[in-house]
Write a protein that holds these residues in place. Structure first.
Motif, PDB file in Angstrom:
ATOM      1  N   GLY A  27       0.794  -1.232   0.000  1.00  0.00           N
ATOM      2  CA  GLY A  27       0.000   0.000   0.000  1.00  0.00           C
ATOM      3  C   GLY A  27       0.824   1.278   0.000  1.00  0.00           C
ATOM      4  O   GLY A  27       0.278   2.375   0.077  1.00  0.00           O
ATOM      5  N   SER A  34       3.284   0.009  -6.873  1.00  0.00           N
ATOM      6  CA  SER A  34       2.663  -0.279  -8.174  1.00  0.00           C
ATOM      7  C   SER A  34       2.253   1.010  -8.869  1.00  0.00           C
ATOM      8  O   SER A  34       2.318   1.106 -10.100  1.00  0.00           O
ATOM      9  CB  SER A  34       1.431  -1.173  -7.995  1.00  0.00           C
ATOM     10  OG  SER A  34       1.802  -2.402  -7.428  1.00  0.00           O
ATOM     11  N   THR A  35       1.831   1.986  -8.083  1.00  0.00           N
ATOM     12  CA  THR A  35       1.423   3.271  -8.667  1.00  0.00           C
ATOM     13  C   THR A  35       2.589   3.913  -9.424  1.00  0.00           C
ATOM     14  O   THR A  35       2.400   4.476 -10.503  1.00  0.00           O
ATOM     15  CB  THR A  35       0.910   4.202  -7.540  1.00  0.00           C
ATOM     16  OG1 THR A  35      -0.175   3.545  -6.881  1.00  0.00           O
ATOM     17  CG2 THR A  35       0.447   5.523  -8.083  1.00  0.00           C
TER      18      THR A  35
HETATM   19  P1  ADP Z   1       1.645  -1.020  -3.370  1.00  0.00           P
HETATM   20  O1  ADP Z   1       1.877  -1.464  -4.766  1.00  0.00           O
HETATM   21  O2  ADP Z   1       2.865  -0.444  -2.710  1.00  0.00           O
HETATM   22  O3  ADP Z   1       1.036  -2.083  -2.512  1.00  0.00           O
HETATM   23  P2  ADP Z   1      -0.287   0.721  -4.623  1.00  0.00           P
HETATM   24  O4  ADP Z   1       0.536   1.576  -5.509  1.00  0.00           O
HETATM   25  O5  ADP Z   1      -1.053  -0.376  -5.270  1.00  0.00           O
HETATM   26  O6  ADP Z   1       0.586   0.188  -3.405  1.00  0.00           O
HETATM   27  O7  ADP Z   1      -1.353   1.632  -3.879  1.00  0.00           O
HETATM   28  C1  ADP Z   1      -0.990   2.699  -3.038  1.00  0.00           C
HETATM   29  C2  ADP Z   1      -2.251   3.313  -2.467  1.00  0.00           C
HETATM   30  O8  ADP Z   1      -2.978   3.980  -3.463  1.00  0.00           O
HETATM   31  C3  ADP Z   1      -3.203   2.308  -1.860  1.00  0.00           C
HETATM   32  O9  ADP Z   1      -3.749   2.866  -0.702  1.00  0.00           O
HETATM   33  C4  ADP Z   1      -4.250   2.128  -2.918  1.00  0.00           C
HETATM   34  O10 ADP Z   1      -5.480   1.775  -2.358  1.00  0.00           O
HETATM   35  C5  ADP Z   1      -4.295   3.491  -3.553  1.00  0.00           C
HETATM   36  N1  ADP Z   1      -4.667   3.444  -4.981  1.00  0.00           N
HETATM   37  C6  ADP Z   1      -3.935   2.877  -5.953  1.00  0.00           C
HETATM   38  N2  ADP Z   1      -4.509   3.049  -7.156  1.00  0.00           N
HETATM   39  C7  ADP Z   1      -5.650   3.735  -6.923  1.00  0.00           C
HETATM   40  C8  ADP Z   1      -6.717   4.232  -7.754  1.00  0.00           C
HETATM   41  N3  ADP Z   1      -6.700   4.066  -9.090  1.00  0.00           N
HETATM   42  N4  ADP Z   1      -7.722   4.895  -7.148  1.00  0.00           N
HETATM   43  C9  ADP Z   1      -7.736   5.099  -5.828  1.00  0.00           C
HETATM   44  N5  ADP Z   1      -6.782   4.661  -4.976  1.00  0.00           N
HETATM   45  C10 ADP Z   1      -5.759   3.991  -5.520  1.00  0.00           C
END
Ligand code: ADP
Ligand code: MG
Length: 330
Positions: free
Chosen positions: A39, A43-44
């Motif tokens: 979280g 990935s973002t």
């Molecule tokens: P990781 O890959 O480190 O586990 P992510 O990048 O998937 O983390 O997500 C980081 C945060 O952003 C999380 O709290 C996730 O719920 C939120 N998030 C990711 N993508 C979206 C989106 N498209 N809309 C809303 N929240 C998002």
């Protein structure tokens, strides 16, 4: 040459800030790992680099190409994205999954490329199998072959080993590292697994509190962590009372904490100023993890790894035995 760079990258979702002021450079040919809790936004970052997520502030550059204003002209086709869940087409067989992305090639050319990859990836006997007939490790190799087929220069790897069991994970990790190096690719791996990060990476960046707090080689981060979070992320630590410094003739300072890695923490029966009482023994398979409390510094307890416990009982007294070179100051 820089393959990918982020400058002051920040992103929010629904007014919630996820990452702030993230900056890093990935050199050509480098495996750059982003390590952070679940979280934390790993990935973002990959989604933004591959233009799946464009609503961010700051800059992303692919080589010298400023991505945000040139999504169509930056060489995004040079990016291969490998997902944790493989994202294969269930209705296509192995061969067709791999050749799917090969546009503008004749049937013969496609078949040559696919056959070469199947041999290289040790999948040739599975060429006509359906995806559900493969093991997890084989499916992941197909997903990587599919990406390598279109000859990317950059690989983005999103926790690619997390669905594999630990033995297969180690094997696949070594194999993938060799493949990336052999092909001279630049790669960003995201993971929350410290062993993976330490063993595969040229550089590691650690995310804490919505930003990158430290970037360095695995050894730099392991031996000179900037804070307790980084130290703990890369390997178990014990915190020690500062009084330990007088034993080593090190100047006491109120500004830092003294820690030592658990695997560098030892105990002895020889008496010194740091008496410890054994309070717990936990069986961990190849070794035991024992907990001891400082008798004179009741706020501090430590973990020690021992091979056998034949001479050890709860409530026994031991003494701390560590080397000065193993102390870390934070
Ligand atoms: P990781 O890959 O480190 O586990 P992510 O990048 O998937 O983390 O997500 C980081 C945060 O952003 C999380 O709290 C996730 O719920 C939120 N998030 C990711 N993508 C979206 C989106 N498209 N809309 C809303 N929240 C998002
Ligand atoms: Mg993720």
């Amino acid at each position: 040459m820089i393959a990918i760079s982020l400058k002051n990258y920040s992103i929010s979702f629904q007014n919630t800030n996820i990452l702030s002021d993230v900056s890093f450079d990935v050199k050509e040919g480098e495996i750059f790992t982003i390590l952070g809790a679940s979280g934390s936004g790993k990935s973002t970052i990959l989604r933004s680099i591959s233009s799946l997520e464009n609503d961010y502030n700051g800059e992303i550059n692919l080589g010298t190409c400023f991505l945000k204003e040139n999504i169509n002209s930056c060489a995004t086709q040079n990016i291969g994205y490998i997902f944790q869940d493989y994202a294969l087409f269930p209705h296509l067989n192995v061969q067709d999954n791999i050749s799917f992305a090969l546009k503008n090639k004749s049937k013969k050319e496609k078949e040559n490329i696919v056959d070469k990859l199947l041999v290289q990836f040790d999948l040739i006997e599975h060429k006509y199998k359906q995806i559900h007939e493969l093991s997890g490790g084989q499916q992941q190799r197909v997903s990587i072959a599919r990406v390598i087929a279109y000859e990317p220069k950059i690989l983005l790897l999103d926790e690619p080993f997390s669905n594999l069991d630990s033995l297969l994970r180690n094997k696949t990790r070594i194999w993938l590292k060799n493949l990336i190096k052999k092909l001279g690719l630049s790669a960003i791996l995201v993971t929350h697994d410290k062993k993976e990060a330490l063993s595969i990476s040229d550089k590691i960046a650690i995310i804490q509190n919505k930003t990158i707090v430290q970037i360095g080689t695995p050894k730099e981060l392991f031996f000179n962590p900037i804070n307790k979070y980084v130290a703990q992320f890369l390997g178990a630590i014990n915190e020690l009372p500062k009084e330990i410094l007088s034993d080593f003739d090190i100047q006491n300072s109120k500004n830092f904490e003294v820690i030592v890695r658990v695997n560098k923490t030892h105990i002895t029966k020889e008496v010194n100023n740091f008496a410890l009482k054994l309070i717990d023994i936990s069986y961990c398979g190849d070794y035991y993890e024992i907990s001891l409390q400082f008798m004179n510094y009741k706020d501090f307890s430590i973990l020690v790894l021992v091979k056998n416990i034949s001479n050890i009982c709860i409530n026994d007294t031991f003494y701390l035995n560590i080397k000065e070179k193993d102390l870390l100051f934070i």
